[in-house]
Design a protein around this motif. Structure first.
Motif, PDB file in Angstrom:
ATOM      1  N   ALA A 223     -10.501  46.181  -2.908  1.00 18.71           N
ATOM      2  CA  ALA A 223     -11.418  45.455  -3.797  1.00 18.71           C
ATOM      3  C   ALA A 223     -10.674  44.968  -5.036  1.00 18.71           C
ATOM      4  O   ALA A 223     -10.836  43.809  -5.458  1.00 18.71           O
ATOM      5  CB  ALA A 223     -12.584  46.352  -4.180  1.00 18.71           C
ATOM      6  N   LEU A 224      -9.846  45.818  -5.625  1.00 22.07           N
ATOM      7  CA  LEU A 224      -9.070  45.421  -6.795  1.00 22.07           C
ATOM      8  C   LEU A 224      -8.037  44.355  -6.440  1.00 22.07           C
ATOM      9  O   LEU A 224      -7.819  43.405  -7.207  1.00 22.07           O
ATOM     10  CB  LEU A 224      -8.377  46.637  -7.402  1.00 22.07           C
ATOM     11  N   GLU A 225      -7.407  44.488  -5.292  1.00 20.43           N
ATOM     12  CA  GLU A 225      -6.397  43.513  -4.887  1.00 20.43           C
ATOM     13  C   GLU A 225      -7.016  42.144  -4.612  1.00 20.43           C
ATOM     14  O   GLU A 225      -6.455  41.116  -4.989  1.00 20.43           O
ATOM     15  CB  GLU A 225      -5.650  44.025  -3.646  1.00 20.43           C
ATOM     16  N   LEU A 226      -8.171  42.130  -3.969  1.00 24.89           N
ATOM     17  CA  LEU A 226      -8.856  40.859  -3.714  1.00 24.89           C
ATOM     18  C   LEU A 226      -9.316  40.216  -5.007  1.00 24.89           C
ATOM     19  O   LEU A 226      -9.288  38.986  -5.158  1.00 24.89           O
ATOM     20  CB  LEU A 226     -10.044  41.081  -2.780  1.00 24.89           C
ATOM     21  N   LEU A 227      -9.736  41.034  -5.968  1.00 25.84           N
ATOM     22  CA  LEU A 227     -10.122  40.520  -7.281  1.00 25.84           C
ATOM     23  C   LEU A 227      -8.915  39.888  -7.968  1.00 25.84           C
ATOM     24  O   LEU A 227      -9.010  38.775  -8.516  1.00 25.84           O
ATOM     25  CB  LEU A 227     -10.692  41.646  -8.133  1.00 25.84           C
ATOM     26  N   ALA A 228      -7.784  40.567  -7.946  1.00 26.04           N
ATOM     27  CA  ALA A 228      -6.575  40.027  -8.564  1.00 26.04           C
ATOM     28  C   ALA A 228      -6.130  38.750  -7.866  1.00 26.04           C
ATOM     29  O   ALA A 228      -5.704  37.782  -8.523  1.00 26.04           O
ATOM     30  CB  ALA A 228      -5.465  41.071  -8.535  1.00 26.04           C
ATOM     31  N   LEU A 229      -6.218  38.718  -6.540  1.00 25.25           N
ATOM     32  CA  LEU A 229      -5.857  37.519  -5.792  1.00 25.25           C
ATOM     33  C   LEU A 229      -6.765  36.356  -6.155  1.00 25.25           C
ATOM     34  O   LEU A 229      -6.305  35.216  -6.312  1.00 25.25           O
ATOM     35  CB  LEU A 229      -5.927  37.808  -4.287  1.00 25.25           C
ATOM     36  N   SER A 230      -8.050  36.635  -6.321  1.00 24.39           N
ATOM     37  CA  SER A 230      -8.990  35.587  -6.719  1.00 24.39           C
ATOM     38  C   SER A 230      -8.630  35.028  -8.086  1.00 24.39           C
ATOM     39  O   SER A 230      -8.654  33.811  -8.301  1.00 24.39           O
ATOM     40  CB  SER A 230     -10.418  36.141  -6.742  1.00 24.39           C
ATOM     41  N   ALA A 231      -8.298  35.912  -9.015  1.00 28.47           N
ATOM     42  CA  ALA A 231      -7.899  35.458 -10.344  1.00 28.47           C
ATOM     43  C   ALA A 231      -6.638  34.607 -10.273  1.00 28.47           C
ATOM     44  O   ALA A 231      -6.488  33.627 -11.015  1.00 28.47           O
ATOM     45  CB  ALA A 231      -7.681  36.653 -11.261  1.00 28.47           C
ATOM     46  N   ALA A 232      -5.746  34.958  -9.358  1.00 26.27           N
ATOM     47  CA  ALA A 232      -4.507  34.190  -9.196  1.00 26.27           C
ATOM     48  C   ALA A 232      -4.761  32.817  -8.579  1.00 26.27           C
ATOM     49  O   ALA A 232      -3.889  31.945  -8.637  1.00 26.27           O
ATOM     50  CB  ALA A 232      -3.519  34.971  -8.333  1.00 26.27           C
ATOM     51  N   CYS A 233      -5.946  32.632  -7.994  1.00 25.24           N
ATOM     52  CA  CYS A 233      -6.290  31.356  -7.350  1.00 25.24           C
ATOM     53  C   CYS A 233      -7.028  30.406  -8.284  1.00 25.24           C
ATOM     54  O   CYS A 233      -7.649  29.441  -7.818  1.00 25.24           O
ATOM     55  CB  CYS A 233      -7.149  31.614  -6.111  1.00 25.24           C
ATOM     56  N   SER A 234      -6.980  30.662  -9.584  1.00 24.39           N
ATOM     57  CA  SER A 234      -7.700  29.795 -10.520  1.00 24.39           C
ATOM     58  C   SER A 234      -7.249  28.351 -10.430  1.00 24.39           C
ATOM     59  O   SER A 234      -8.023  27.424 -10.714  1.00 24.39           O
ATOM     60  CB  SER A 234      -7.520  30.311 -11.956  1.00 24.39           C
ATOM     61  N   GLY A 235      -6.007  28.127 -10.020  1.00 23.12           N
ATOM     62  CA  GLY A 235      -5.514  26.763  -9.856  1.00 23.12           C
ATOM     63  C   GLY A 235      -6.200  26.011  -8.736  1.00 23.12           C
ATOM     64  O   GLY A 235      -6.153  24.774  -8.703  1.00 23.12           O
ATOM     65  N   LEU A 236      -6.843  26.733  -7.810  1.00 24.23           N
ATOM     66  CA  LEU A 236      -7.624  26.075  -6.764  1.00 24.23           C
ATOM     67  C   LEU A 236      -8.982  25.621  -7.295  1.00 24.23           C
ATOM     68  O   LEU A 236      -9.620  24.748  -6.706  1.00 24.23           O
ATOM     69  CB  LEU A 236      -7.838  27.019  -5.574  1.00 24.23           C
ATOM     70  N   VAL A 237      -9.420  26.240  -8.384  1.00 19.86           N
ATOM     71  CA  VAL A 237     -10.734  25.956  -8.938  1.00 19.86           C
ATOM     72  C   VAL A 237     -10.658  24.881 -10.008  1.00 19.86           C
ATOM     73  O   VAL A 237     -11.435  23.911 -10.005  1.00 19.86           O
ATOM     74  CB  VAL A 237     -11.363  27.244  -9.521  1.00 19.86           C
TER      75      VAL A 237
END
Length: 303
Positions: A223-237
């Motif tokens: 859950a923490l890793e997926l959250l961090a990965l999502s934050a790292a994908c801000s450039g997709l947003v």
């Protein structure tokens, strides 16, 4: 006893944030694309989100009635609304209510299609009903067979943002499709953390939630890793530089960091820590989506 307070409890008001955040995200995206925002459509989306939530929670409570009856480690955000184990409502009443809500969604979709020129809402409502069915009911019943987190990811990460965008914009032109990828990841995170407190009863009933399949510690770590990965994908947003994306992730990861000390001990049996872990991760995930939404608002204002 079928009183009003029992129905409010069954509606699980706390869970409404899971509907509103992705709906607002989609509407903020629409504002960034079109430069227009109508407060009336915001209200419409809020009511639609309420109907979607009621369909989900009434159906889940009915389907999970046996599992929830044996759940002694539930938290505020898990284990169902508790109206059935407490005898406040009957399974038949919840099943009937879910059917009524499904009809109301259909009527709302028809009204928006005929009177507001938004026929695409019908397709999004159909997708919502399909996902609720796939999650809960045979033959798929993915909440019990496994991979229910994928269904929730698609629901809160794709269908709800698209609903908000479409209602506000009147079409799908300009949807930032890559932005839905991290939204799906965050939807999966939401499913994992709400399943954590229910691990003992899920295991006993054969419900193959993510914590049951992977174990509680690994589920928390993922859950923490997926959250961090999502934050790292801000450039997709958002059209941000790496530095800007990193700055955007700082407050999110700061909140998530508070959950790290609980990583090794927040098992379901340790109810306080388990709930605290879930609330921190959920708060960080919602904060990330709110920051993305504010970014879309800024783009709309500058645009």
């Amino acid at each position: 006893m079928n009183d009003l307070t029992a129905w409010v409890q069954a509606a699980r008001p706390l869970a409404q944030v899971n509907m509103l955040v992705p709906l607002v995200f989609g509407q903020a995206m629409a504002f960034a694309v079109t430069g227009r925002f109508h407060l009336g459509w915001l209200y419409v989306c809020a009511w639609l989100g309420l109907l979607v939530q009621l369909l989900i929670v009434f159906t889940n409570d009915y389907v999970d009635r046996e599992t929830d009856a044996n759940n002694t480690t539930y938290a505020r955000f898990s284990g169902g609304s508790r109206v059935l184990p407490q005898g406040r409502l009957t399974p038949a009443a919840l099943r009937a209510a879910a059917r009524v809500v499904l009809w109301l969604l259909g009527l709302a979709g028809g009204a928006l299609a005929v009177f507001a020129g938004r026929p695409g809402v019908l397709g999004l409502f159909a997708a919502t009903a399909l996902l609720v069915w796939a999650y809960n009911l045979p033959p798929l019943r993915l909440a019990y067979r496994g991979h229910g987190e994928v269904v929730q990811g698609l629901g809160t990460g794709v269908v709800l943002p698209l609903l908000g965008f479409y209602v506000q914009a009147g079409g799908f032109a300009g949807v930032v499709w890559p932005a839905l990828v991290p939204m799906v990841l965050l939807g999966a995170v939401g499913n994992i953390i709400t399943a954590l407190p229910d691990h003992p009863s899920d295991l006993a009933s054969g419900k193959r939630s993510y914590p049951v399949r992977r174990g509680q510690w690994l589920a928390r770590r993922h859950a923490l890793e997926l959250l961090a990965l999502s934050a790292a994908c801000s450039g997709l947003v958002l059209p941000v530089t790496r530095v800007q994306a990193a700055l955007l992730a700082v407050p999110v990861l700061a909140v998530a960091a508070l959950a790290v000390p609980l990583l090794g001990s927040a098992d379901a049996e340790n109810r306080d820590e388990c709930e605290r872990f879930g609330m921190l991760v959920a708060g960080a995930a919602h904060l990330l989506v709110v920051l993305w939404s504010l970014g879309f608002v800024v783009l709309g204002l500058l645009g």
